[in-house]
Design a protein around this motif. Sequence first.
Motif, PDB file in Angstrom:
ATOM      1  N   GLN A  46      -3.828  -8.009  10.383  1.00  0.00           N
ATOM      2  CA  GLN A  46      -3.346  -6.838  11.137  1.00  0.00           C
ATOM      3  C   GLN A  46      -3.936  -6.793  12.544  1.00  0.00           C
ATOM      4  N   PHE A  47      -4.987  -7.606  12.772  1.00  0.00           N
ATOM      5  CA  PHE A  47      -5.602  -7.666  14.100  1.00  0.00           C
ATOM      6  C   PHE A  47      -5.188  -8.919  14.867  1.00  0.00           C
ATOM      7  N   THR A  53       0.879  -1.183   0.000  1.00  0.00           N
ATOM      8  CA  THR A  53       0.000   0.000   0.000  1.00  0.00           C
ATOM      9  C   THR A  53       0.916   1.233   0.000  1.00  0.00           C
TER      10      THR A  53
HETATM   11  N1  LIG Z   1       0.673   6.491  10.042  1.00  0.00           N
HETATM   12  C1  LIG Z   1       0.788   5.117   9.688  1.00  0.00           C
HETATM   13  C2  LIG Z   1      -0.393   4.725   8.813  1.00  0.00           C
HETATM   14  C3  LIG Z   1      -0.333   3.276   8.414  1.00  0.00           C
HETATM   15  C4  LIG Z   1      -1.605   2.852   7.693  1.00  0.00           C
HETATM   16  O1  LIG Z   1      -2.572   3.605   7.616  1.00  0.00           O
HETATM   17  N2  LIG Z   1      -1.580   1.624   7.185  1.00  0.00           N
HETATM   18  C5  LIG Z   1      -2.765   1.086   6.536  1.00  0.00           C
HETATM   19  C6  LIG Z   1      -2.433   0.611   5.138  1.00  0.00           C
HETATM   20  S1  LIG Z   1      -1.837   1.930   4.124  1.00  0.00           S
HETATM   21  C7  LIG Z   1      -3.244  -0.122   7.341  1.00  0.00           C
HETATM   22  O2  LIG Z   1      -2.446  -0.871   7.838  1.00  0.00           O
HETATM   23  N3  LIG Z   1      -4.555  -0.315   7.458  1.00  0.00           N
HETATM   24  C8  LIG Z   1      -5.099  -1.477   8.122  1.00  0.00           C
HETATM   25  C9  LIG Z   1      -6.270  -1.168   8.988  1.00  0.00           C
HETATM   26  O3  LIG Z   1      -6.569   0.010   9.189  1.00  0.00           O
HETATM   27  O4  LIG Z   1      -6.903  -2.109   9.448  1.00  0.00           O
HETATM   28  C10 LIG Z   1       2.105   4.871   8.952  1.00  0.00           C
HETATM   29  O5  LIG Z   1       2.476   5.747   8.159  1.00  0.00           O
HETATM   30  O6  LIG Z   1       2.758   3.843   9.175  1.00  0.00           O
END
Ligand SMILES: N[C@@H](CCC(=O)N[C@@H](CS)C(=O)NCC(=O)O)C(=O)O
Length: 233
Positions: free
Chosen positions: A57-58, A28
């Motif tokens: 992720q959980f 991503t």
């Molecule tokens: N501020 C964090 C944001 C990370 C983020 O938003 N990751 C998203 C994918 S781009 C994620 O893991 N989403 C999974 C979820 O919200 O369940 C960083 O830059 O590492």
Amino acid sequence: MTDLSSYPITHKWPATDPERLQLYSLPTPNGVKVSIMLEETGLAYEPHLVSFERNEQFSPEFLSLTPNNKIPAILDPNGPGGQPLALFESGAILVYLAEKTGQLLAEEPAARYETLQWLMWQMGGVGPMFGQLGFFHKFAGAEYEDKRPRDRYVAESARLLGVLDQRLQGRDWIMGDYSIADIAVLPWVRCLVDFYKADELVQFERFGNVRRVLDAFLARPAVQRGLNIPART
Ligand SMILES: N[C@@H](CCC(=O)N[C@@H](CS)C(=O)NCC(=O)O)C(=O)O
């Protein structure tokens, strides 16, 4: 031989070579910042795919390393003082890898702070705002009849692109030389245009400097590799 077995994340995603830096991610815009950085610096590492389809992720193993349930995250067996270091938040990881390798972050203090300023600008502005635009334009929010939330993020994203375009006037990269600021910002610009398909909404053709630098970024071999790491299975 380094023993990472006290880190539960290695039980779910075992390290083939525990001497190598372990990356837990998905390609991503936030995830590829770290894979691109690793490819650019040439550090040895092992990528592990954290599947959102399987809600990994959980999982307790992932949460043991990052309570924020978001990729990317790393576990470096050879962190400060030769001890393992676990880290989440892509901006912090970029700074860590830059300092570990002595690459892509100026040592001279003023230039270093200026690079961090643009990195923070991405973390606090570009990422959250473009992400919301994606939600309201491409994902569930696109169904909402009231277009005011979408328009708010369109306006803010376009404003940010204008700031970036101005910064890139007369420069090859955000800091002149290629740096972690570019690695943080440009995957999000690519996502906005190529994945969210929001280019018409933000009138992307107005931002000629951004287009030029995005193309230069996407032409880099390390970027091309990093954009597909970890491979989706
Ligand atoms: N501020 C964090 C944001 C990370 C983020 O938003 N990751 C998203 C994918 S781009 C994620 O893991 N989403 C999974 C979820 O919200 O369940 C960083 O830059 O590492």
